[in-house]
Design a protein around this motif. Structure first.
Motif, PDB file in Angstrom:
ATOM      1  N   GLY A  57      32.542 -14.630 -29.521  1.00 25.23           N
ATOM      2  CA  GLY A  57      31.777 -14.291 -28.834  1.00 25.23           C
ATOM      3  C   GLY A  57      30.492 -15.343 -28.669  1.00 25.23           C
ATOM      4  O   GLY A  57      30.708 -16.499 -29.386  1.00 25.23           O
ATOM      5  N   MET A  58      29.599 -15.232 -27.720  1.00 28.40           N
ATOM      6  CA  MET A  58      28.481 -16.225 -27.398  1.00 28.40           C
ATOM      7  C   MET A  58      27.420 -15.284 -27.432  1.00 28.40           C
ATOM      8  O   MET A  58      27.252 -14.327 -26.493  1.00 28.40           O
ATOM      9  N   PHE A  59      26.325 -15.829 -28.075  1.00 30.39           N
ATOM     10  CA  PHE A  59      25.046 -15.350 -28.038  1.00 30.39           C
ATOM     11  C   PHE A  59      23.984 -16.175 -27.671  1.00 30.39           C
ATOM     12  O   PHE A  59      24.021 -17.382 -28.146  1.00 30.39           O
ATOM     13  N   ARG A  60      23.038 -15.912 -26.922  1.00 33.20           N
ATOM     14  CA  ARG A  60      21.691 -16.570 -26.606  1.00 33.20           C
ATOM     15  C   ARG A  60      20.829 -16.281 -27.680  1.00 33.20           C
ATOM     16  O   ARG A  60      20.434 -15.007 -27.783  1.00 33.20           O
ATOM     17  N   CYS A  61      20.393 -17.155 -28.435  1.00 37.60           N
ATOM     18  CA  CYS A  61      19.396 -17.010 -29.514  1.00 37.60           C
ATOM     19  C   CYS A  61      18.098 -17.660 -29.429  1.00 37.60           C
ATOM     20  O   CYS A  61      17.926 -18.739 -28.795  1.00 37.60           O
ATOM     21  N   TYR A  63      20.115 -18.695 -39.555  1.00 33.58           N
ATOM     22  CA  TYR A  63      19.091 -17.659 -39.154  1.00 33.58           C
ATOM     23  C   TYR A  63      19.703 -16.845 -37.943  1.00 33.58           C
ATOM     24  O   TYR A  63      19.849 -15.704 -38.108  1.00 33.58           O
ATOM     25  N   MET A  64      19.864 -17.624 -37.001  1.00 31.69           N
ATOM     26  CA  MET A  64      20.585 -17.051 -35.784  1.00 31.69           C
ATOM     27  C   MET A  64      22.081 -16.425 -36.008  1.00 31.69           C
ATOM     28  O   MET A  64      22.276 -15.336 -35.610  1.00 31.69           O
ATOM     29  N   ALA A  65      22.736 -17.112 -36.893  1.00 33.43           N
ATOM     30  CA  ALA A  65      24.031 -16.552 -37.265  1.00 33.43           C
ATOM     31  C   ALA A  65      24.144 -15.221 -37.937  1.00 33.43           C
ATOM     32  O   ALA A  65      24.740 -14.329 -37.771  1.00 33.43           O
ATOM     33  N   GLN A  66      22.947 -15.010 -38.944  1.00 30.93           N
ATOM     34  CA  GLN A  66      22.772 -14.120 -39.445  1.00 30.93           C
ATOM     35  C   GLN A  66      22.049 -12.901 -38.572  1.00 30.93           C
ATOM     36  O   GLN A  66      22.420 -11.634 -38.988  1.00 30.93           O
ATOM     37  N   ALA A  67      21.358 -13.193 -37.804  1.00 28.03           N
ATOM     38  CA  ALA A  67      20.824 -12.254 -36.942  1.00 28.03           C
ATOM     39  C   ALA A  67      22.162 -11.686 -36.310  1.00 28.03           C
ATOM     40  O   ALA A  67      22.367 -10.373 -35.773  1.00 28.03           O
ATOM     41  N   ILE A  68      23.096 -12.365 -35.571  1.00 31.83           N
ATOM     42  CA  ILE A  68      24.381 -12.054 -35.106  1.00 31.83           C
ATOM     43  C   ILE A  68      25.267 -10.975 -36.025  1.00 31.83           C
ATOM     44  O   ILE A  68      25.593 -10.026 -35.633  1.00 31.83           O
ATOM     45  N   ALA A  69      25.212 -11.612 -37.417  1.00 33.84           N
ATOM     46  CA  ALA A  69      26.024 -10.910 -38.353  1.00 33.84           C
ATOM     47  C   ALA A  69      25.252  -9.284 -38.390  1.00 33.84           C
ATOM     48  O   ALA A  69      26.002  -8.337 -38.232  1.00 33.84           O
ATOM     49  N   ALA A  98      19.116 -21.750 -29.003  1.00 35.37           N
ATOM     50  CA  ALA A  98      20.362 -22.060 -29.058  1.00 35.37           C
ATOM     51  C   ALA A  98      21.377 -21.146 -28.499  1.00 35.37           C
ATOM     52  O   ALA A  98      21.041 -19.906 -28.440  1.00 35.37           O
ATOM     53  N   ASN A  99      22.443 -21.629 -27.984  1.00 42.27           N
ATOM     54  CA  ASN A  99      23.589 -20.606 -27.872  1.00 42.27           C
ATOM     55  C   ASN A  99      24.436 -20.667 -29.130  1.00 42.27           C
ATOM     56  O   ASN A  99      24.828 -21.822 -29.210  1.00 42.27           O
ATOM     57  N   ALA A 139      18.946 -12.262 -30.985  1.00 39.19           N
ATOM     58  CA  ALA A 139      20.100 -12.645 -30.372  1.00 39.19           C
ATOM     59  C   ALA A 139      20.598 -11.836 -29.190  1.00 39.19           C
ATOM     60  O   ALA A 139      20.436 -10.634 -29.473  1.00 39.19           O
ATOM     61  N   THR A 140      21.062 -12.304 -28.148  1.00 41.51           N
ATOM     62  CA  THR A 140      21.511 -11.390 -27.022  1.00 41.51           C
ATOM     63  C   THR A 140      22.923 -11.935 -26.798  1.00 41.51           C
ATOM     64  O   THR A 140      23.150 -12.828 -26.561  1.00 41.51           O
TER      65      THR A 140
END
Length: 151
Positions: A116-120, A57-63, A132-133, A105-106
Motif C-alpha cells: 500500500g501507499m498512503f499520503r500522510c 507517527y505516520m506509520a502508526q496512523a496507517i497501522a 510524506a508518501n 493518512a489517506t
C-alpha cells in the motif's frame, strides 16, 4: 459513521513504542490520530522529538487504519511493515514537547498482495508541519512471512 476504537485495540505497538494516543476518525480510505509529543520517551530530547520520528507517527496512523478495518470485519489486527517513504518534508526540526499533533493518512493505493501507499501529513493547530508518501506491506500471515524471511 465508523466505530472509534480505543487505540490499544487497533495498533499493535505497546509501551513506549506506541507513539500515537488516540483515534480521531477513520473511514474506508483514511484515518486521523492524535498524539501529545512526550516530554520523556525513547525519542525525547531537551528540544522535543526530532522531526524524523514523524515517519513513525505516520506509520502508526496507517497501522491504526488497518487495525480499524480488521476490527470492523471481525478480525484481529495484524502486523504490517513500513517499507519506506518518499518526499518526507518537515517545516520543523523538532516536534515541541507537549504539542498536540494530528496525523492523517489517506490511502492512495492498496493491492491485493498487501502493498500500500498512503499520503500522510502531520498538523498542529491546523498548520501542516510535515508531509510524506508512505509505503507499507501487510502480508496475509505476518508470522509465516517473518519465518520465511529468516530461513
Amino acid at each position: 459513521m465508523h466505530d472509534l476504537y480505543d487505540i490499544e485495540r487497533v495498533v499493535p505497538h505497546r509501551g513506549t513504542l506506541r507513539l500515537v494516543d488516540r483515534l480521531v476518525a477513520w473511514d474506508e480510505d483514511s484515518v486521523a490520530v492524535e498524539l501529545r509529543v512526550p516530554h520523556e520517551g525513547p525519542f525525547s530530547h531537551a528540544e522535543g522529538v526530532p522531526a524524523w520520528v514523524g515517519v513513525e507517527y505516520m506509520a502508526q496512523a496507517i497501522a491504526a487504519w488497518a487495525g480499524c478495518r480488521a476490527r470492523s470485519a471481525g478480525r484481529e489486527p495484524s502486523i504490517g511493515f513500513l517499507l519506506g517513504t518518499r518526499r518526507y518534508e518537515s517545516r520543523v526540526t523538532w516536534f515541541v514537547a507537549g504539542a498536540l499533533l494530528r496525523v492523517e493518512a489517506t490511502r492512495e493505493l492498496l493491492g491485493d498482495n498487501g502493498l500500500g501507499m498512503f499520503r500522510c501529513r502531520i498538523l498542529e493547530d491546523g498548520d501542516e508541519l510535515a508531509t510524506a508518501n508512505v509505503s507499507v506491506f501487510e502480508p496475509p500471515d505476518a508470522m509465516a512471512y517473518l519465518e520465511s524471511t529468516t530461513q
